[in-house]
Write a protein that holds these residues in place. Structure first.
Motif, short mmCIF file in Angstrom:
data_model
loop_
_atom_site.label_atom_id
_atom_site.label_comp_id
_atom_site.label_asym_id
_atom_site.label_seq_id
_atom_site.Cartn_x
_atom_site.Cartn_y
_atom_site.Cartn_z
N UNK A 1 0.84 -1.21 0.00
CA UNK A 1 0.00 0.00 0.00
C UNK A 1 0.87 1.25 0.00
N UNK A 2 1.94 1.25 0.79
CA UNK A 2 2.81 2.43 0.87
C UNK A 2 3.59 2.62 -0.44
N UNK A 3 3.97 1.53 -1.07
CA UNK A 3 4.67 1.66 -2.36
C UNK A 3 3.73 2.30 -3.38
N UNK A 4 2.47 1.86 -3.34
CA UNK A 4 1.48 2.42 -4.30
C UNK A 4 1.23 3.89 -3.99
N UNK A 5 1.18 4.19 -2.72
CA UNK A 5 0.92 5.56 -2.27
C UNK A 5 2.07 6.48 -2.70
N UNK A 6 3.26 6.00 -2.45
CA UNK A 6 4.52 6.70 -2.83
C UNK A 6 4.56 8.17 -2.41
N UNK A 7 3.84 8.50 -1.37
CA UNK A 7 3.95 9.83 -0.77
C UNK A 7 3.86 10.93 -1.82
N UNK A 8 2.81 10.78 -2.67
CA UNK A 8 2.70 11.64 -3.82
C UNK A 8 2.54 13.12 -3.47
N UNK A 9 2.10 13.40 -2.22
CA UNK A 9 1.92 14.82 -1.86
C UNK A 9 3.26 15.52 -1.68
N UNK A 10 4.28 14.73 -1.44
CA UNK A 10 5.58 15.35 -1.20
C UNK A 10 6.43 15.21 -2.46
N UNK A 11 6.85 16.35 -2.98
CA UNK A 11 7.63 16.30 -4.22
C UNK A 11 9.08 15.97 -3.94
N UNK A 12 9.45 15.95 -2.67
CA UNK A 12 10.87 15.79 -2.40
C UNK A 12 11.23 14.42 -1.84
N UNK A 13 10.33 13.45 -1.98
CA UNK A 13 10.70 12.08 -1.59
C UNK A 13 10.33 11.14 -2.72
N UNK A 14 11.14 10.11 -2.85
CA UNK A 14 10.86 9.15 -3.92
C UNK A 14 11.26 7.76 -3.43
N UNK A 15 10.31 6.82 -3.51
CA UNK A 15 10.66 5.45 -3.17
C UNK A 15 11.32 4.85 -4.41
N UNK A 16 12.58 4.49 -4.27
CA UNK A 16 13.32 4.01 -5.44
C UNK A 16 13.33 2.49 -5.54
N UNK A 17 13.09 1.79 -4.41
CA UNK A 17 13.12 0.33 -4.46
C UNK A 17 12.41 -0.27 -3.27
N UNK A 18 11.91 -1.49 -3.45
CA UNK A 18 11.37 -2.26 -2.34
C UNK A 18 12.27 -3.48 -2.13
N UNK A 19 12.24 -4.03 -0.93
CA UNK A 19 13.06 -5.21 -0.61
C UNK A 19 12.21 -6.24 0.10
N UNK A 20 12.50 -7.50 -0.16
CA UNK A 20 11.77 -8.57 0.52
C UNK A 20 12.65 -9.82 0.49
N UNK A 21 12.20 -10.84 1.24
CA UNK A 21 12.95 -12.11 1.16
C UNK A 21 12.11 -13.18 0.47
N UNK A 22 10.88 -12.83 0.13
CA UNK A 22 9.98 -13.80 -0.51
C UNK A 22 10.33 -13.92 -2.00
N UNK A 23 10.77 -15.11 -2.43
CA UNK A 23 11.17 -15.26 -3.84
C UNK A 23 10.05 -14.93 -4.83
N UNK A 24 8.79 -15.05 -4.37
CA UNK A 24 7.68 -14.71 -5.28
C UNK A 24 7.56 -13.20 -5.50
N UNK A 25 8.11 -12.44 -4.58
CA UNK A 25 7.99 -10.97 -4.70
C UNK A 25 9.24 -10.38 -5.36
N UNK A 26 10.39 -11.00 -5.08
CA UNK A 26 11.65 -10.50 -5.64
C UNK A 26 11.60 -10.56 -7.17
#
Ligand code: ATP
Length: 227
Positions: free
Chosen positions: A97-122
């Motif tokens: 949900x937070x990745x989708x949200x990506x803090x769009x109201x703030x122009x000065x932050x950017x999510x550049x990557x997500x991390x996980x250990x689940x091989x289905x998500x990597x």
């Protein structure tokens, strides 16, 4: 100069002012009074005037504040033009949900990557953001000069992930896990425990019901400090 003396509660409110002033500017408003800001942001006007007084002589009595000037000033002050790169660790329900949200109201932050250990998500993407294995955190953090890690891993993974984040050289952690861990002094952690917040609110509603609308309101300053 002024930046060093700025009380933390004031510093926390500056992005709120900035966002609202951007809206005013977008609709062509040239001036704003502390009373208008107070009404819109639910921060009492004395607090607003005090906050702005830390920034220097920005307004005249009876005239209000010049929106464009204040905006430019705050942009410079907050360095809004500089983008802070963020990573998110733990791409579960909340993380996604937070990745989708990506803090769009703030122009000065950017999510550049997500991390996980689940091989289905990597190797997958969430709204265009790539999901990497946790063991690539250091490399990606270096590559993108990452400032902040958002932690949305389960409780039992929190300690290991905290350590990984610190050893990757990331200095800011937004911790959504209920775990409170000590980190070195050069690392700053902000905790957001949504479950506890919700439970606390429900507890207060039950035990200290808000008074009805006609009665006196609580002072607004607490509201502002809460953010
Ligand atoms: P889901 O339904 O996708 O499992 P959830 O939010 O209920 O989501 P959690 O158990 O809270 O699941 O885990 C959140 C995410 O954190 C999951 O995607 C999980 O694979 C990931 N995760 C667990 N341990 C680690 C770890 N050590 N490092 C990185 N990610 C991890």
């Amino acid at each position: 100069m002024a930046e060093q003396k700025l009380p933390p509660v004031t510093a926390k409110r500056l992005p709120l002012y900035y966002r609202y002033l951007e809206k005013l500017h977008a609709v062509g408003k040239g001036r704003v009074s502390s009373a208008e800001l107070s009404e819109a942001l639910q921060i009492d006007s004395a607090t607003i005037r005090r906050d702005f007084s830390y920034l220097g002589e920005l307004g005249k009595k009876g005239y209000g504040y010049n929106v464009q000037y204040l905006l430019q000033f705050l942009r410079e002050f907050l360095k809004q033009d500089e983008v802070a790169n963020v990573v998110l660790i733990g791409v579960g329900n909340l993380g996604t949900a937070l990745l989708r949200y990506n803090f769009y109201r703030s122009h000065n932050t950017k999510i550049v990557a997500g991390f996980d250990i689940d091989p289905n998500k990597i190797g997958t993407y969430v709204d265009g953001i790539p999901i990497y294995p946790l063991n690539r955190l250091k490399e990606v953090a270096l590559l993108h000069d990452v400032d902040v890690a958002i932690l949305t891993v389960p409780v039992n993974a929190a300690k290991t992930v905290f350590d990984e984040v610190v050893s990757a050289g990331i200095h800011g952690i937004l911790n959504f896990t209920p775990v409170r861990l000590t980190v070195p002094p050069h690392v700053r952690v902000h905790h957001i425990d949504l479950t506890t917040e919700l439970q606390t609110l429900i507890y207060f509603l039950k035990n200290f019901p808000p008074e009805d609308e006609s009665s006196e309101q609580e002072p607004l300053e607490n509201d502002a400090n809460r953010r």
